[in-house]
Design a protein around this motif. Structure first.
Motif: not given
Length: 410
Positions: A329-334
């Motif tokens: 799963d791709a993460t959206e956190t920086t």
């Protein structure tokens, strides 16, 4: 009259960096054998004789050998230039070769002047339409709107129909274009300018048969309008498509029958998918070990040296794509959020998970990572300005860590 329709020889083209000259010689020799066996009267080649506007010396020798073999087999030859060809180079000495029964049509003004070949029923007029770039043709006819290929070929076909009305008899047209209703593959050079230059089928109304070139797969747009496709496979997208040409018979009234003639495939193409270990171990793949091969690896992590290992079994594997069956799963956190309040070991482990599709360090890699980071921390502790509580991995240490982990993978 019996006619064999072929096109898109693309002499000199490479296949993923490999020369196709040897295989093309084999296929063109088989073409000449079919001409002899089937008593073909005329072979028509609808454009893209060469793959380049500046063919090599070897490419010219292949063309010479092919047309000599066709003539010796008993057929006249009509060739036109395509968008890959240099009209000037291909057309060099064409008037002279025409005297020997090899007719090369490359100049725009030749489109309405047929090559006439007769049989027991009378004349058959072959109108060769070289590839006509609208921008280069319109200045010859300033009063005619010639902004796209539909207008150009519509104008040219009107002139051909007018000439044919005066001459009478049967007719064959050669053209190199994108026609409406055909499905291109990924190898044809785009000449459609965003789709505006597709040519409607109605443009080719009139002739008894229309031999089209440019599309590399065979296609029948109507009973009398067809693409023959290329004699070799030049893309894996064409792997399942046959190679050959259309055998066209004209009787006294015009088109009689059309049938497909298969040509040999010197090296077949295959596309397979699976994990690297599965592919290398699967005995069922023995039948394709000599094929041109495109492999899709489904391993969660891209294997190191995958191509080298594949080529050890499949000597003609030429493309490799990593398409994992499981995707993290791709993460959206920086990045700042991902490293906040994390130890050096956690940061490096997180980086490995990120670049290896969710797979972090294994047990051996964890030991190496711990050893390298401990060494770095002890070294920096001996320095007067060291601040152990804020230590982060230096570029040198990071490089050493990655190198160590790479050695483990290898």
């Amino acid at each position: 009259m019996r006619i064999l329709h072929t096109s898109d020889w693309h002499i000199g083209r490479t296949f993923h960096g490999h020369s196709t000259i040897g295989n093309l010689r084999t296929v063109l020799a088989a073409l000449a054998a079919e001409v002899r066996e089937r008593s073909v009267d005329v072979v028509v080649v609808a454009g893209d004789i060469f793959d380049s506007a500046t063919p090599s010396a070897e490419a010219y020798t292949v063309l010479e050998a092919a047309v000599v073999a066709l003539r010796e087999a008993g057929a006249s030859v009509v060739l036109t230039s395509g968008n890959h060809d240099s009209a000037t180079r291909l057309g060099f000495m064409s008037r002279f070769s025409g005297l020997a029964g090899v007719h090369v049509v490359t100049r725009q003004e030749q489109h309405s002047v047929p090559i006439t070949i007769s049989d027991e029923f009378g004349p058959v007029h072959f109108y060769g339409i070289p590839y006509l770039e609208p921008a280069l043709l319109r200045h010859h006819y300033p009063d005619v709107p010639l902004k796209n290929h539909e207008q150009v070929l519509g104008f040219v076909m009107d002139r051909i129909r007018a000439d044919l009305a005066d001459r009478g008899g049967r007719s064959v047209v050669l053209s190199h274009c994108f026609a409406v209703g055909v499905e291109p593959s990924d190898v044809e050079r785009d000449i459609t300018s965003g789709g505006i230059d597709y040519v409607p089928l109605s443009v080719f109304d009139g002739p008894d048969y229309v031999a089209l070139g440019h599309i590399h797969g065979r296609s029948m747009l109507s009973e009398r309008v067809r693409y023959s496709g290329a004699p070799l496979h030049y893309s894996f997208s064409e792997a399942s498509k046959p190679r050959g040409g259309w055998l066209v018979d004209l009787n006294a009234d015009g088109l009689s029958t059309v049938e497909w003639v298969d040509l040999p495939v010197p090296r077949a193409l295959s596309v397979i998918a699976g994990s690297l270990d599965e592919i290398l171990a699967d005995a069922a793949h023995a039948t394709i070990e000599d094929h041109w091969l495109s492999v899709i690896l489904t391993d969660q992590v891209r294997p190191l040296d995958g191509m080298r290992k594949l080529q050890a079994r499949f000597g003609h594997c030429v493309t490799l794509e990593h398409r994992p069956a499981v995707t993290a799963d791709a993460t959206e956190t920086t990045y700042a959020e991902r490293v906040r309040a994390r130890t050096d070991a956690e940061i490096v482990s997180g980086f490995l998970e990120f670049v290896r599709n969710g797979i972090g360090p294994n047990e051996l890699e964890t030991d190496i990572l711990s050893s390298v980071l401990t060494e770095v921390a002890l070294g920096e502790a001996d320095e007067p300005t060291a601040q152990p509580e804020k230590t982060r991995v230096s570029p040198t240490a990071a490089r050493r860590t990655v190198d160590s982990l790479a050695e483990v993978d290898a």
